[in-house]
Design a protein around this motif. Sequence first.
Motif: not given
Length: 373
Positions: A102-103, A90, A183-186, A119, A188, A117
């Motif tokens: 994890d996010d 990320q 990795k991205f938020d599922d 990010t 968003k 978060r």
Amino acid sequence: MAALKAFICLRRAEHRPSHGKGFPFSLLRPVFQRAASCRIPNFLLIGHRGHGMNILQSSDSRMKAIKENSLLSFNSAAKFPLDFIEFDVQVTKDDCPVIFHDDVILSEENGTIFEKRVTELCLAEFLCYGPQKEAGKEGKCLYRKTKDGKFEKWNVETDDSLCTLQEAFQKVEPSLGFNIELKFDDYKVYQSDHLTHILQVILQVVFEFARYRPIIFSTFQPDAAQLVRKLQNNYPVFFLTEGGTETYYDVRRNSLEEAMKVCLEGGLQGIVSEIKGVFKDPGAVPKIKDSNLSLLTYGKLNNVPEAVYVQYLMGIDGVIVDFVEEISRTVDDMIKPDEASGGKESESNSKLQFSQKELSFLLKLIPELIQQH
């Protein structure tokens, strides 16, 4: 399972089916040849988050042995005959690619669990959680949320600091390939400009520090998968999918058929599927291979030696595993190339022929594997 083991014992001496037009080895060949290790794999073995993921509520001590996605986990995995390690990347608020699954980061303050978060943190904030590299300095305690909604301290037998992507390139055995999961938020929605910026930040580190290390990119985010393919052509890009075992608003994530479409439309090189999705639809494997795509798998079943060998027989190109010691032994015992042929399959031996009766028997055993895991 006993019947499956018996089948494996009968067929383990046979050669695997050929990859046909399967992708990865022809493209990865020059990358491996330039690397410190010149071995060209016939079946990729990939360590999940390094030495294996952490499941804190598991009764299996192997799931809590070493902190996942850490330099210690990566270098511990490098002691075994793996081809790649897989890890999650990320980008922090100040544009630094970091390795974390994890996010959100969970920690405690004044007796209250809070989340932030990844990010939305700057690099310095991110690195202040968990063990610290600086002697005598204590980091903030990390927690994780269990499946039943409880918060549990992220305690493992051997802990380690959080790390950046650059550190991984600099401090991990250079012959070990990296499967970099973007990795991205599922849940968003990402704008194209934002995706482009994130990917360019990651690619800048890869281009500067990868040298001759084999690299595979993968992601569950279909737009990011196709975009990273457009932004570079040095490294293969695989689309991650649950293979229909989970349902998402974005239909491109909901089946192996949709995953194939994403790959073919975006010029990607392969699919990484949850193995249950493949076992529930084994007919998808020849379709994927006939489309000149490669197929890797992940999931708990990949920690079962018999399940790994069945995939080898099916022509799947490799597996992502948590139990790297046990499964690397399985691959070495059951799957390694015939030494007498110098690791090369001869034309006459390259295809393992199943009778219709054997194939029916094998496919009937697959639901047994799924039910037990």
